[in-house]
Design a protein around this motif. Structure first.
Motif, PDB file in Angstrom:
ATOM      1  N   UNK A 394       0.832  -1.207   0.000  1.00  0.00           N
ATOM      2  CA  UNK A 394       0.000   0.000   0.000  1.00  0.00           C
ATOM      3  C   UNK A 394       0.866   1.256   0.000  1.00  0.00           C
ATOM      4  N   UNK A 395       1.925   1.257   0.861  1.00  0.00           N
ATOM      5  CA  UNK A 395       2.812   2.433   0.940  1.00  0.00           C
ATOM      6  C   UNK A 395       3.523   2.658  -0.382  1.00  0.00           C
ATOM      7  N   UNK A 396       4.013   1.580  -0.998  1.00  0.00           N
ATOM      8  CA  UNK A 396       4.754   1.727  -2.251  1.00  0.00           C
ATOM      9  C   UNK A 396       3.836   2.229  -3.354  1.00  0.00           C
ATOM     10  N   UNK A 397       2.605   1.684  -3.417  1.00  0.00           N
ATOM     11  CA  UNK A 397       1.675   2.082  -4.496  1.00  0.00           C
ATOM     12  C   UNK A 397       1.233   3.523  -4.337  1.00  0.00           C
ATOM     13  N   UNK A 401       7.180   8.824  -5.604  1.00  0.00           N
ATOM     14  CA  UNK A 401       8.508   8.481  -6.127  1.00  0.00           C
ATOM     15  C   UNK A 401       9.233   7.580  -5.123  1.00  0.00           C
ATOM     16  N   UNK A 402      10.479   7.209  -5.446  1.00  0.00           N
ATOM     17  CA  UNK A 402      11.249   6.291  -4.599  1.00  0.00           C
ATOM     18  C   UNK A 402      11.524   6.890  -3.238  1.00  0.00           C
ATOM     19  N   UNK A 403      11.899   8.141  -3.201  1.00  0.00           N
ATOM     20  CA  UNK A 403      12.200   8.777  -1.912  1.00  0.00           C
ATOM     21  C   UNK A 403      10.975   8.755  -1.006  1.00  0.00           C
ATOM     22  N   UNK A 423      14.025  -4.135   0.381  1.00  0.00           N
ATOM     23  CA  UNK A 423      12.594  -4.368   0.204  1.00  0.00           C
ATOM     24  C   UNK A 423      12.148  -3.841  -1.155  1.00  0.00           C
ATOM     25  N   UNK A 424      12.615  -2.646  -1.517  1.00  0.00           N
ATOM     26  CA  UNK A 424      12.226  -2.063  -2.786  1.00  0.00           C
ATOM     27  C   UNK A 424      12.738  -2.878  -3.970  1.00  0.00           C
ATOM     28  N   UNK A 425      13.907  -3.551  -3.777  1.00  0.00           N
ATOM     29  CA  UNK A 425      14.480  -4.346  -4.865  1.00  0.00           C
ATOM     30  C   UNK A 425      13.954  -5.780  -4.865  1.00  0.00           C
ATOM     31  N   UNK A 427      11.844  -8.985  -5.509  1.00  0.00           N
ATOM     32  CA  UNK A 427      10.973  -9.408  -6.597  1.00  0.00           C
ATOM     33  C   UNK A 427       9.660  -9.944  -6.041  1.00  0.00           C
ATOM     34  N   UNK A 428       8.643  -9.893  -6.877  1.00  0.00           N
ATOM     35  CA  UNK A 428       7.324 -10.357  -6.458  1.00  0.00           C
ATOM     36  C   UNK A 428       7.301 -11.851  -6.141  1.00  0.00           C
ATOM     37  N   UNK A 429       8.247 -12.604  -6.785  1.00  0.00           N
ATOM     38  CA  UNK A 429       8.255 -14.056  -6.540  1.00  0.00           C
ATOM     39  C   UNK A 429       8.603 -14.400  -5.102  1.00  0.00           C
ATOM     40  N   UNK A 430       9.266 -13.429  -4.387  1.00  0.00           N
ATOM     41  CA  UNK A 430       9.604 -13.691  -2.987  1.00  0.00           C
ATOM     42  C   UNK A 430       8.365 -13.695  -2.095  1.00  0.00           C
ATOM     43  N   UNK A 431       7.209 -13.302  -2.658  1.00  0.00           N
ATOM     44  CA  UNK A 431       5.989 -13.246  -1.849  1.00  0.00           C
ATOM     45  C   UNK A 431       5.306 -14.598  -1.702  1.00  0.00           C
ATOM     46  N   UNK A 432       5.705 -15.571  -2.522  1.00  0.00           N
ATOM     47  CA  UNK A 432       5.085 -16.899  -2.416  1.00  0.00           C
ATOM     48  C   UNK A 432       5.547 -17.558  -1.131  1.00  0.00           C
ATOM     49  N   UNK A 433       4.748 -18.492  -0.655  1.00  0.00           N
ATOM     50  CA  UNK A 433       5.040 -19.106   0.641  1.00  0.00           C
ATOM     51  C   UNK A 433       6.369 -19.815   0.695  1.00  0.00           C
ATOM     52  N   UNK A 434       6.734 -20.495  -0.396  1.00  0.00           N
ATOM     53  CA  UNK A 434       7.987 -21.238  -0.410  1.00  0.00           C
ATOM     54  C   UNK A 434       9.190 -20.302  -0.288  1.00  0.00           C
TER      55      UNK A 434
END
Length: 811
Positions: A394-397, A401-403, A423-425, A427-434
């Motif tokens: 939510x915060x990122x969306x 800007x990045x700052x 955190x900003x770098x 990847x979305x794949x890190x969100x999966x449970x595995x």
């Protein structure tokens, strides 16, 4: 004086020369000639390996041209000439120069014969596997880096050196006013010695030498004795003797040969062979018939073939004495300690290496701990983000800007900038449970690593245990068997101590051929036969001297020129019963026109024995046997002779014997040797028999009670006379009749003291030889002329005779 407004400064030339030379000397010592005690490298070798490491020339990568790495080293680190760099690379790639190769070479890198390596544009190199261990973990800030010569790059001050290179590969170099010469050692032994010292820091040299036996050279060979090794390890300086590995083989034709399979370290094989050939040509070493090099890919083979009658052990010892088949290695364990040259003993070298490895491990562990903590910090941020993933998204969306995103995450999660960036770098794949589970497992492992490294850094015992484990891993991977054998030092042991004491028979022919035979050569012959049958002599030659002695007895050879030569029984070449033997001039350095007239065998030079001598002019002389104990190789004068005077006989006596002398005109004198005082070796002697004009002495002998006087004349007449018929007189008289001579008898050719079981050999001027038993010659009075012993052709004369006791060969 105008000094240029301060731009010219006056200085004293002696101070400037002193300071400049000291600067130069220290530069050579520290930057060129001496190895560092920690990694065992001089700067050039260290720079070569580091440049290869930087260029990616690893052991599992393709070879690259040597010229390429030479250019890298010259341009970046070592501006001292391409040959200085390339010659160092070549030596690091030669298996006969370096015990454990540091460079894996492809192409012609020279040979043990002294052949030079091919030019750098033809050869190729890469790091050896063991070199990679020398640079292990260098990227982990384990060593200090210093600016290169133009301060454009950084180079390591020392390498991590997981291998104890200073001892394992050794080092040699000449600095200013000092030199180092450290021999290579066996890796397994050095590691065992280091481990023993880690386990017991109070261990002293005897315990360390149980593991580190001594140098281990890449060319193998043998080290003689432990004395030089012990001295070098105790003081840092010592000398070890290295001897080629050689064995004596018997060939199919019955002759022997010497096979050399290993030579001393740093000895040029080609020059060694040239040196042996030179000694043979100059007749310094006798008995070698062929010399060739059969070395190939399978190993070294130098073949030295010998004459059939040569003593292989004697020749081998001569080769050790006169050639580089035996060499010395002067050990000087000089290395740089904290930038200063020091001569170190073995324990000090090991302690410095252990301290270096401890320091490397501490720096490596500290580096890895910091890296682990940094990674743990990132993982902690990722775990926080995953637990609050909805809020993070939510915060990122909602950020413009990045700052703005960084500010929002910092306020919401209370995490650091590094964690926010991670955190900003992410990847979305890190969100999966595995993936979340992987992050948790990695975090746990990182925490375990941190705990281990912290406990390691807080425990010196654990650090030393890891050092041990690292070294034992190196030993397991690269350790090998010792190449150089350490044996007893027999170079100072007289050759005779290495030769068994055996009874032998020595024969010397009238023409000067000598040989040695086992006593059973004669014992197996029929009794009552001719003791010298089958001696293999020419028809005009015959055995003049035959006696039993031992391999350790001294054989004293006296010549007509009044000189005495000495040879040991074992030094006389052994030959078969039918062989002619070796010309004695090949064993003893006779002068021109010298002929043997007496041979005496003695066990030692004792004070209770005398040598009694007589010349053809009637002079006699008595000397102590001890005066002849130190005979030079070229012989020595036994008696001083006048012009045309010759020594005719020498006898070994007890000082109380009776002597008989006989002349060619038929006179003789019998007197006690006590009438002759003991004289020095260089004395002239005294008159034993007053000679008539044109007369000369033909014989002198020691009187024995069970013997006869045998007389042979030029015309072949002979007789035996009882000793009792020769009354004792005082020396120096004219003597009494021994035989009446006339035209029919001719002058006396020879006189001998004989016994019933002797055999007589007579030779004429035409080379005719007859043999007869002494007991076949009639016993007659002094004035008798005797009987015909040898029938001669017109103009032929008896010129020599000899007697051999047949009992000798049967006892």
């Amino acid at each position: 004086m105008d000094f240029g407004l301060g731009r010219v400064r006056p200085i004293e030339i002696d101070k400037e020369m002193k300071n400049s030379y000291i600067d130069y000397a220290m530069s050579v010592i520290v930057m060129r000639a001496l190895p560092d005690v920690r990694d065992g490298f001089k700067p050039v070798h260290r720079r070569i390996l580091y440049a290869m490491h930087e260029a990616g020339m690893a052991a599992n990568k393709p070879y690259k041209k040597s010229a390429r790495i030479v250019g890298e080293v010259l341009g970046k680190y070592h501006p001292h000439g391409d040959q200085s760099v390339y010659s160092s690379i070549v030596r690091m790639a030669q298996d006969f120069s370096t015990r454990y190769l540091l460079v894996d070479g492809h192409g012609n890198f020279g040979s043990v014969d002294g052949d030079s390596a091919a030019a750098m544009r033809y050869t190729e190199v890469r790091m050896s596997k063991i070199s990679e261990y020398m640079l292990a973990d260098i990227e982990k800030d384990v060593v200090k880096f210093t600016p290169n010569y133009d301060e454009s790059l950084q180079e390591p001050e020392v390498l991590p050196a997981r291998i104890p290179n200073l001892l394992v590969n050794g080092s040699s170099g000449i600095a200013v006013g000092m030199a180092t010469n450290i021999p290579p050692h066996n890796l397994s032994e050095v590691v065992d010695g280091i481990v023993a010292l880690i386990d017991n820091p109070e261990a002293e040299l005897p315990e360390l030498m149980q593991h580190i036996k001594g140098p281990d050279f890449p060319t193998g060979a043998m080290i003689l004795g432990n004395e030089g090794i012990h001295e070098a390890y105790a003081t840092g300086r010592g000398v070890v003797k290295i001897r080629a590995k050689a064995q004596i083989e018997r060939m199919s034709n019955g002759k022997e040969r010497i096979l050399v399979t290993e030579i001393p370290y740093q000895v040029n094989k080609s020059r060694l062979i040239e040196g042996i050939a030179h000694l043979v040509n100059e007749k310094i070493i006798e008995g070698i018939t062929d010399l060739r090099d059969e070395s190939d890919r399978q190993g070294m083979r130098i073949i030295i073939e010998l004459k059939r009658d040569a003593n292989a052990n004697v020749i081998l010892n001569q080769l050790y004495k006169h050639t580089k088949m035996q060499d010395s290695f002067g050990i000087i364990m000089l290395a740089l300690v904290d930038g200063k040259p020091e001569v170190l003993n073995l324990k000090q070298v090991l302690v410095h290496y252990i301290n270096h490895q401890r320091d490397i491990l501490v720096k490596r562990s500290t580096y890895e701990l910091n890296k682990a903590k940094d990674r743990a910090h990132i993982l902690e941020g990722l775990r926080i983000a995953l637990k609050n993933i909805d809020n993070v998204i939510k915060i990122i969306r909602s950020s413009s800007d990045t700052d703005a995103a960084k500010t929002g995450l910092s306020e919401a999660l209370s995490i650091s900038d590094k964690q926010i960036q991670a955190i900003l770098e992410m990847r979305l794949q890190r969100l999966v449970g595995l993936e979340q589970e992987k992050i948790d497992n990695e975090y746990k492992q990182i925490l375990e690593t941190i705990n281990y490294l912290e406990s390691l850094l807080h425990s010196d015992e654990k650090i030393m245990q890891v050092v041990k484990e690292d070294l034992l891993e190196v030993k397991k991977k690269f350790g090998d068997a010792r190449k150089t054998i350490i044996t007893i030092d027999n170079s100072q042991i007289p050759v005779e101590d290495l030769i068994a004491v055996e009874d032998i028979v020595i024969t010397i022919t009238h023409n000067g051929y000598i040989k040695r035979l086992p006593t059973d050569t004669y014992k197996n012959q029929k009794r009552g036969g001719r003791g010298v049958t089958g001696m293999g002599t020419k028809e005009e030659d015959f055995v003049e001297h035959l006696f039993i002695t031992t391999t350790h007895h001294n054989i004293l050879v006296f010549t007509n020129r009044g000189r005495m030569y000495q040879i040991k029984g074992y030094e006389i070449p052994e030959a078969s019963r039918t062989a002619k033997g070796t010309a004695i001039v090949n064993l003893l350095q006779f002068e021109p026109q010298e002929k043997i007239n007496t041979v005496i065998s003695v066990e030692g030079f004792t004070a209770d024995k005398m040598l009694f001598m007589a010349t053809n002019m009637g002079t006699v002389k008595k000397c102590r046997l001890t005066d002849f104990g130190n005979t030079r190789k070229g012989g020595l004068n036994a008696i001083s002779l006048l012009e045309n005077e010759e020594l005719i006989s020498v006898k070994l006596t007890d000082g109380n014997s009776n002597i008989i002398m006989a002349t060619k005109l038929g006179l003789s004198i019998h007197f006690s040797e006590q009438d002759v005082r003991v004289m020095g070796r260089t004395a002239r002697g005294v008159r034993g028999l007053a000679l008539k004009k044109n007369d000369s002495v033909v014989a002198m002998d020691v009187v024995r009670d069970d013997s006869y006087i045998l007389t042979i004349t030029e015309e072949g007449l002979g007789k035996r006379t009882l000793i009792s018929e020769y009354r004792a007189q005082t020396r120096g008289g004219k003597g009494i009749i021994n035989i009446k001579i006339n035209e029919r008898t001719g002058v006396v050719a020879g006189v001998r003291i004989v016994r019933e079981d002797d055999e007589l050999i007579v030779i004429s001027s035409e080379g005719i030889v007859i043999r007869t038993d002494v007991n076949a010659i009639s016993i007659v009075g002094r004035s008798a002329q005797g009987v015909k012993v040898m029938r001669l052709d017109d103009g032929d004369k008896v010129v020599a005779l000899a007697t051999v006791n047949k009992k000798i060969i049967e006892e």
